[in-house]
Design an enzyme around this catalytic site. Structure first.
Site, PDB file in Angstrom:
ATOM      1  N   SER A  46      37.411  55.532  29.076  1.00 34.20           N
ATOM      2  CA  SER A  46      37.941  55.450  27.208  1.00 34.20           C
ATOM      3  C   SER A  46      38.527  55.990  26.614  1.00 34.20           C
ATOM      4  O   SER A  46      38.981  57.443  27.195  1.00 34.20           O
ATOM      5  CB  SER A  46      36.146  54.977  26.381  1.00 34.20           C
ATOM      6  OG  SER A  46      36.644  54.789  25.282  1.00 34.20           O
ATOM      7  N   ASP A  47      39.359  55.887  25.796  1.00 31.92           N
ATOM      8  CA  ASP A  47      40.161  56.653  25.206  1.00 31.92           C
ATOM      9  C   ASP A  47      40.432  56.102  22.726  1.00 31.92           C
ATOM     10  O   ASP A  47      40.229  54.805  23.165  1.00 31.92           O
ATOM     11  CB  ASP A  47      41.443  56.465  25.089  1.00 31.92           C
ATOM     12  CG  ASP A  47      41.802  58.206  24.387  1.00 31.92           C
ATOM     13  OD1 ASP A  47      41.921  58.921  24.306  1.00 31.92           O
ATOM     14  OD2 ASP A  47      42.649  57.975  23.634  1.00 31.92           O
ATOM     15  N   GLN A  48      40.033  56.920  22.263  1.00 37.46           N
ATOM     16  CA  GLN A  48      40.672  56.533  20.995  1.00 37.46           C
ATOM     17  C   GLN A  48      41.307  57.216  20.461  1.00 37.46           C
ATOM     18  O   GLN A  48      41.880  58.220  20.785  1.00 37.46           O
ATOM     19  CB  GLN A  48      38.517  56.640  20.186  1.00 37.46           C
ATOM     20  CG  GLN A  48      38.750  56.510  18.969  1.00 37.46           C
ATOM     21  CD  GLN A  48      37.125  56.691  18.084  1.00 37.46           C
ATOM     22  OE1 GLN A  48      37.107  57.803  17.541  1.00 37.46           O
ATOM     23  NE2 GLN A  48      36.831  55.717  17.859  1.00 37.46           N
ATOM     24  N   ALA A  79      39.857  52.115  22.903  1.00 33.03           N
ATOM     25  CA  ALA A  79      40.085  51.315  24.467  1.00 33.03           C
ATOM     26  C   ALA A  79      39.142  52.204  25.756  1.00 33.03           C
ATOM     27  O   ALA A  79      38.496  53.041  25.811  1.00 33.03           O
ATOM     28  CB  ALA A  79      41.757  51.393  24.854  1.00 33.03           C
TER      29      ALA A  79
END
Length: 199
Positions: free
Chosen positions: A75-77, A112
């Site tokens: 995940s990434d923000q 994401a």
């Protein structure tokens, strides 16, 4: 199958974030954590949404290469202010600058998610957009908040799950944990698609 029964395959969270680990624990499945070795530098002209999706998938793939039998979550923000990515500030001065930029503005937090299992060939990505309107903050409020919470490891310099909620006018989203860093509705959906039994 009882909620405490293990999934068919091991689950690995490809993240060093304690926030994501705490969120994933809500699903009550056994999992391990493996920090991905991924360069998070944006590519020239890369849009925040594209950056978040690319990094989430890169993190999941990097950890999946080490755990090919596992179902791996990446995940990434990225905080998106008028198309410009705002990353983790890292230090106080940068956090001050970010919050001054965002006051009175609408910021879209692009969170994401990628789930990958090399053994089965499963690979899916999803994106949760969270629309956040910041209050027209005074310099004094910004300074008081940063001294109290020191959110230097958070994209956009604010932790909505803590005192950072006082910085905000509104939050609009369809996956309530996305702003903290892991959209659990989408995570549960992709884990089920990957063959992990949650209930």
């Amino acid at each position: 199958m009882t909620p405490s029964a293990p999934p068919d395959r091991p689950v690995v969270l490809g993240s060093s974030s304690r926030y994501r680990r705490e969120l994933l624990e809500r699903l009550r499945i056994p999992f391990s954590v493996s920090a991905p070795d991924v360069d998070e530098t944006p590519q020239p002209g890369e849009a925040p949404q594209a950056l978040a999706l690319r990094l989430a998938l890169a993190k999941a793939r990097a950890v999946a290469a080490l755990h090919p039998e596992a179902v791996v979550i990446g995940s990434d923000q990225v905080a998106d202010l008028a198309g410009q990515p705002l990353g983790k500030p890292g230090k106080h001065a940068r956090a001050v600058a970010q919050l001054r930029q965002m006051r009175g503005q609408t910021v879209i937090f692009q969170t994401a998610l990628a789930v990958v299992c090399l053994a089965t060939g499963f690979e899916e990505v999803d994106l949760a957009e969270v629309r956040v309107v910041f209050r027209d903050l005074s310099n004094e409020e910004i300074e008081a908040y940063l001294q109290a919470e020191q959110p230097y490891d958070c994209a956009g310099s604010a932790k909505s799950e803590g005192l950072g909620i006082a910085l905000l006018e509104s939050i609009d989203n369809d996956d309530p944990t996305a702003l903290v860093g892991l959209p659990l509705i989408r995570t549960a959906r992709l884990l089920r698609q990957a063959g992990v039994k949650l209930l």
